[in-house]
Motif scaffolding. Structure first.
Motif, PDB file in Angstrom:
ATOM      1  N   LEU A  58       0.826  -1.205   0.000  1.00 42.77           N
ATOM      2  CA  LEU A  58       0.000   0.000   0.000  1.00 42.77           C
ATOM      3  C   LEU A  58       0.863   1.260   0.000  1.00 42.77           C
ATOM      4  CD1 LEU A  58      -2.958  -0.846   2.426  1.00 42.77           C
ATOM      5  CD2 LEU A  58      -3.028  -0.609  -0.054  1.00 42.77           C
ATOM      6  N   SER A  59       1.988   1.234   0.683  1.00 40.57           N
ATOM      7  CA  SER A  59       2.899   2.383   0.678  1.00 40.57           C
ATOM      8  C   SER A  59       3.439   2.640  -0.722  1.00 40.57           C
ATOM      9  CB  SER A  59       4.061   2.154   1.638  1.00 40.57           C
ATOM     10  OG  SER A  59       3.616   2.101   2.957  1.00 40.57           O
ATOM     11  N   VAL A  60       3.819   1.574  -1.417  1.00 41.79           N
ATOM     12  CA  VAL A  60       4.334   1.719  -2.780  1.00 41.79           C
ATOM     13  C   VAL A  60       3.246   2.264  -3.704  1.00 41.79           C
ATOM     14  CG1 VAL A  60       5.197   0.434  -4.777  1.00 41.79           C
ATOM     15  CG2 VAL A  60       6.119  -0.032  -2.507  1.00 41.79           C
ATOM     16  N   VAL A  61       2.037   1.711  -3.598  1.00 37.64           N
ATOM     17  CA  VAL A  61       0.914   2.183  -4.423  1.00 37.64           C
ATOM     18  C   VAL A  61       0.623   3.649  -4.112  1.00 37.64           C
ATOM     19  CG1 VAL A  61      -1.578   1.942  -4.796  1.00 37.64           C
ATOM     20  CG2 VAL A  61      -0.120  -0.085  -4.773  1.00 37.64           C
ATOM     21  N   GLY A  62       0.639   4.006  -2.835  1.00 36.52           N
ATOM     22  CA  GLY A  62       0.386   5.396  -2.437  1.00 36.52           C
ATOM     23  C   GLY A  62       1.422   6.357  -2.992  1.00 36.52           C
ATOM     24  N   GLU A  63       2.680   5.949  -2.983  1.00 35.44           N
ATOM     25  CA  GLU A  63       3.742   6.790  -3.542  1.00 35.44           C
ATOM     26  C   GLU A  63       3.551   6.987  -5.045  1.00 35.44           C
ATOM     27  OE1 GLU A  63       6.045   8.536  -2.034  1.00 35.44           O
ATOM     28  OE2 GLU A  63       5.579   7.793  -0.029  1.00 35.44           O
ATOM     29  N   ARG A  64       3.132   5.917  -5.740  1.00 37.55           N
ATOM     30  CA  ARG A  64       2.892   6.031  -7.184  1.00 37.55           C
ATOM     31  C   ARG A  64       1.743   6.992  -7.473  1.00 37.55           C
ATOM     32  NH1 ARG A  64       2.342   0.370  -9.888  1.00 37.55           N
ATOM     33  NH2 ARG A  64       1.954   1.726 -11.674  1.00 37.55           N
ATOM     34  N   VAL A  65       0.651   6.873  -6.717  1.00 33.67           N
ATOM     35  CA  VAL A  65      -0.496   7.764  -6.920  1.00 33.67           C
ATOM     36  C   VAL A  65      -0.102   9.201  -6.600  1.00 33.67           C
ATOM     37  CG1 VAL A  65      -2.830   8.340  -6.138  1.00 33.67           C
ATOM     38  CG2 VAL A  65      -2.207   5.951  -6.516  1.00 33.67           C
ATOM     39  N   ALA A  66       0.634   9.411  -5.516  1.00 30.47           N
ATOM     40  CA  ALA A  66       1.063  10.762  -5.141  1.00 30.47           C
ATOM     41  C   ALA A  66       1.957  11.363  -6.218  1.00 30.47           C
ATOM     42  CB  ALA A  66       1.796  10.728  -3.798  1.00 30.47           C
ATOM     43  N   SER A  67       2.876  10.571  -6.740  1.00 27.55           N
ATOM     44  CA  SER A  67       3.774  11.050  -7.787  1.00 27.55           C
ATOM     45  C   SER A  67       2.992  11.469  -9.031  1.00 27.55           C
ATOM     46  CB  SER A  67       4.782   9.954  -8.130  1.00 27.55           C
ATOM     47  OG  SER A  67       5.549  10.310  -9.240  1.00 27.55           O
ATOM     48  N   THR A 125      -4.277   0.573   7.120  1.00 26.27           N
ATOM     49  CA  THR A 125      -4.428   1.922   6.574  1.00 26.27           C
ATOM     50  C   THR A 125      -3.055   2.558   6.446  1.00 26.27           C
ATOM     51  OG1 THR A 125      -6.582   2.151   7.627  1.00 26.27           O
ATOM     52  CG2 THR A 125      -5.503   4.175   6.920  1.00 26.27           C
ATOM     53  N   VAL A 126      -2.802   3.148   5.265  1.00 23.72           N
ATOM     54  CA  VAL A 126      -1.535   3.828   4.999  1.00 23.72           C
ATOM     55  C   VAL A 126      -1.862   5.219   4.493  1.00 23.72           C
ATOM     56  CG1 VAL A 126       0.524   3.830   3.530  1.00 23.72           C
ATOM     57  CG2 VAL A 126      -0.311   1.691   4.481  1.00 23.72           C
ATOM     58  N   ARG A 127      -1.121   6.221   4.967  1.00 23.46           N
ATOM     59  CA  ARG A 127      -1.302   7.600   4.528  1.00 23.46           C
ATOM     60  C   ARG A 127      -0.022   8.079   3.843  1.00 23.46           C
ATOM     61  NH1 ARG A 127      -4.420   6.877   8.806  1.00 23.46           N
ATOM     62  NH2 ARG A 127      -6.403   7.962   8.999  1.00 23.46           N
ATOM     63  N   VAL A 128      -0.200   8.713   2.661  1.00 29.93           N
ATOM     64  CA  VAL A 128       0.928   9.247   1.907  1.00 29.93           C
ATOM     65  C   VAL A 128       0.590  10.699   1.575  1.00 29.93           C
ATOM     66  CG1 VAL A 128       2.301   9.058  -0.191  1.00 29.93           C
ATOM     67  CG2 VAL A 128       1.458   6.988   0.930  1.00 29.93           C
ATOM     68  N   GLY A 129       1.474  11.597   1.972  1.00 30.39           N
ATOM     69  CA  GLY A 129       1.241  13.015   1.702  1.00 30.39           C
ATOM     70  C   GLY A 129       1.623  13.404   0.282  1.00 30.39           C
ATOM     71  N   PHE A 130       1.033  14.513  -0.206  1.00 28.83           N
ATOM     72  CA  PHE A 130       1.385  15.038  -1.523  1.00 28.83           C
ATOM     73  C   PHE A 130       1.202  16.549  -1.503  1.00 28.83           C
ATOM     74  CE2 PHE A 130      -3.146  14.401  -1.775  1.00 28.83           C
ATOM     75  CZ  PHE A 130      -3.621  15.417  -2.600  1.00 28.83           C
ATOM     76  N   HIS A 131       1.793  17.217  -2.480  1.00 32.34           N
ATOM     77  CA  HIS A 131       1.704  18.677  -2.599  1.00 32.34           C
ATOM     78  C   HIS A 131       0.931  19.011  -3.871  1.00 32.34           C
ATOM     79  CE1 HIS A 131       2.765  22.882  -2.466  1.00 32.34           C
ATOM     80  NE2 HIS A 131       3.099  22.780  -3.750  1.00 32.34           N
ATOM     81  N   HIS A 132       0.107  20.047  -3.796  1.00 29.90           N
ATOM     82  CA  HIS A 132      -0.632  20.466  -4.986  1.00 29.90           C
ATOM     83  C   HIS A 132      -0.884  21.975  -4.942  1.00 29.90           C
ATOM     84  CE1 HIS A 132      -4.636  20.945  -2.992  1.00 29.90           C
ATOM     85  NE2 HIS A 132      -4.099  20.085  -2.142  1.00 29.90           N
ATOM     86  N   ASP A 133      -0.853  22.575  -6.130  1.00 29.75           N
ATOM     87  CA  ASP A 133      -1.211  23.986  -6.272  1.00 29.75           C
ATOM     88  C   ASP A 133      -2.587  24.127  -6.931  1.00 29.75           C
ATOM     89  OD1 ASP A 133       1.180  24.957  -5.135  1.00 29.75           O
ATOM     90  OD2 ASP A 133       2.227  24.663  -7.040  1.00 29.75           O
TER      91      ASP A 133
END
Length: 161
Positions: A58-67, A125-133
């Motif tokens: 789930l962490s790997v999937v979350g990183e891919r979605v965030a990227s 449950t895994v949480r992955v942060g991301f940045h967006h404008d």
């Protein structure tokens, strides 16, 4: 004379056949208890390993979605810089339908900006942060192939493909 012969007395005092049967039954009980104990002890270890594997996937999937979500955000920002142009952003994200043999959900949250991935069984449950404008629409989709698009209202949205 009582009618007893020396042979009948000897047979009545003989307990060898009972000993073999009791010994066999006791061996079966001990073996069953040992096997049950081993299965119980290793069952918890297998569950812990499965949860760990699901958490990692789930962490790997979350990183891919965030990227990919941040890439869509950058493309939307660059595309909207040109005068009189409507930016078109569409990114296909190929993700597994299952992680560790279980289904999962992908939730996009914006306050704070986080992607929450939650599996069914075991519940991880895994949480992955991301940045967006660019504004991002909050949504929840089932794991699998996704598409990140720039909607007509200018928001970036994640939809099931």
């Amino acid at each position: 004379m009582t009618g007893r012969t020396p042979d009948s007395r000897r047979l009545r005092d003989d307990t060898r056949s009972v000993s073999i049967t009791v010994n066999y039954a006791l061996n079966l009980v001990v073996a069953t208890m040992l096997i049950g104990g081993v299965l119980t002890a290793t069952g918890g270890m297998v569950q812990d390993r499965r949860e760990s594997a699901v958490r990692t996937e789930l962490s790997v999937v979350g990183e891919r979605v965030a990227s990919d979500l941040m890439a869509a955000d950058r493309l939307a920002e660059v595309g909207s810089a040109g005068p009189g142009t409507d930016p078109t952003v569409s990114i296909s994200v190929t993700l597994p339908e299952r992680v560790g043999g279980t289904r999962y959900d992908v939730s996009i949250r914006t306050s704070p900006a986080v992607i929450v991935l939650r599996s069914d069984t075991p519940e991880v449950t895994v949480r992955v942060g991301f940045h967006h404008d660019t504004p991002v629409e909050e949504t929840t989709v089932r794991g699998g192939n996704l598409r990140i698009e720039l909607a007509g209202d200018g928001d970036v949205e994640v939809v099931a493909a």
